[in-house]
Design a protein around this motif. Structure first.
Motif, short mmCIF file in Angstrom:
data_model
loop_
_atom_site.label_atom_id
_atom_site.label_comp_id
_atom_site.label_asym_id
_atom_site.label_seq_id
_atom_site.Cartn_x
_atom_site.Cartn_y
_atom_site.Cartn_z
N UNK A 297 33.69 30.97 42.80
CA UNK A 297 34.61 31.92 43.42
C UNK A 297 34.63 33.20 42.60
N UNK A 298 34.27 34.32 43.22
CA UNK A 298 34.23 35.60 42.52
C UNK A 298 35.62 35.99 42.00
N UNK A 299 36.65 35.69 42.77
CA UNK A 299 38.01 36.03 42.37
C UNK A 299 38.38 35.35 41.05
N UNK A 300 38.01 34.09 40.90
CA UNK A 300 38.32 33.38 39.65
C UNK A 300 37.64 34.03 38.46
N UNK A 301 36.37 34.44 38.64
CA UNK A 301 35.63 35.06 37.55
C UNK A 301 36.30 36.35 37.10
N UNK A 302 36.67 37.21 38.05
CA UNK A 302 37.24 38.51 37.70
C UNK A 302 38.65 38.36 37.10
N UNK A 303 39.47 37.52 37.72
CA UNK A 303 40.85 37.36 37.23
C UNK A 303 40.86 36.72 35.85
#
Length: 368
Positions: A201-207
């Motif tokens: 999940x890209x969101x998990x990586x960025x957050x």
């Protein structure tokens, strides 16, 4: 003992002369068995000899271009052996010689490219060693001088002692990061780490990356904006390496952003099953002449900046290597209102990968 070498033209002429001699001998033997009159025998014999001579002359004229083509290839080979890489020969003559010339030219170009790559690699290796030595010299000198001052009792004030210890701690961290970056680069160059991508999940990586850098963000009072499409993209990659890409870009953005500035993460779905991720900052930007070189190892955009005030020049290089390892591209462009925008692409996970990730998340939620 080496045998005597014969030139191609001489060999072909001898072969033609031998074949003509055999043919003439057979013809004259046949004429003698045909009970021909003397004038007729002389006329036929003369005509046969004349045809043989004409055939030999024509054969000689036809093999001259072949000999020249072979000589050109030999001369070009000699030039390459003497160091004139990239030497090519004209593509002329029969099909076989044209094919030979084309392959020779391709080999010559490949040799030249290989030699240039070796030369460039050697130059890069020397530059790498020089840069590593330069980057190690300053922190090692500080560690030595500050530790000797503490051991010799030169610093007696507790506040000053604390400052010296802070410098030692800071430089130790810098050395550790530099060594870790060099170790990571060596592993990437060697290809020793297995590449086993999974849906992430890209969101998990960025957050998660933002949470790690929260102290640095708060120290410079930076505002962070994250804009992701709905639903959040799921990319195909190694999660630890994706976090490293995001961390290196974010660290670079924080270092160049002014106090009270804004950093923006933005993602968009592109054609061909790719997702584009952009990180915008409000720094001074990257000059156009340096946008291609900024991803080189140990390259610093601002040459006048003190080395202890920035990174070692490896973060963006590692980010580029990891992005290309995932089948994506990375680059930098000027932001619309100043600053820079670093953009990289990743592959979207397929439907099966998305489903598997969804089942894993549901299981984690139920366990929680």
């Amino acid at each position: 003992m080496r045998g005597r070498t014969v030139k191609l033209r001489t060999y072909l002429l001898i072969s033609n002369a031998v074949s003509l001699g055999v043919i003439l001998a057979v013809l004259f033997y046949c004429y003698s068995r045909m009970l021909l009159s003397a004038p007729t025998f002389i006329w036929l014999g003369g005509a046969t000899l004349l045809a043989g001579v004409l055939s030999f002359v024509l054969h000689f004229a036809l093999i001259v271009p072949l000999a020249r083509a072979a000589n050109r290839i030999g001369e070009a080979s000699g030039k390459i052996a003497s160091g004139e890489l990239g030497t090519e020969v004209p593509i002329v003559g029969p099909a076989e010689f044209r094919l030979l010339a084309e392959r020779f030219n391709a080999m010559s170009r490949q040799l030249k490219a290989s030699f240039e790559n070796v030369t460039k690699s050697e130059s890069s290796r020397r530059e790498l060693v020089a840069n590593v030595a330069h980057d190690l010299r300053t922190p090692l000198a500080l560690l030595q001088s500050h530790s000797e001052a503490l051991l010799d009792g030169v610093v007696e004030d507790e506040t000053a002692r604390g400052g010296y210890l802070q410098v030692i701690r800071k430089e130790s961290i810098r050395l550790g990061r530099l060594v870790q970056d060099l170790f990571d680069l060596s592993k990437l160059d060697a290809g020793s780490d297995p590449f086993e991508p999974r849906p992430v999940a890209l969101e998990d990586v960025l957050i998660d990356t933002l949470n790690v850098y929260r102290p640095k963000l708060e120290e410079k009072n930076l505002e962070v904006v994250v804009k992701l499409p709905e639903p959040s993209p799921v990319v195909w990659g190694v999660e630890s390496e994706l976090r490293r890409i995001a961390a290196n870009l974010l660290d670079n953005a924080i270092r160049h952003s002014p106090n009270g500035g804004c950093i923006e993460w933005r993602a968009a779905i592109e054609e061909g099953g790719m997702v584009s991720i952009a990180l915008r900052d409000e720094g001074d930007g990257v000059p156009e002449a340096e946008r291609d070189r900024i991803f080189e190892r140990f390259y610093r955009s601002d040459r006048s900046r003190r080395r202890e005030g920035g990174g070692a020049g490896l973060g963006l290089s590692i980010a580029k290597t990891l992005t290309e390892r995932h089948g994506g591209e990375i680059g930098v462009a000027p932001a619309g209102d100043g600053g820079s925008e670093f953009r990289f692409t990743l592959k979207l996970a397929d439907a099966g990968g998305v489903t598997a990730l969804g089942r894993r998340r549901d299981a984690e939620d139920e366990g929680a």
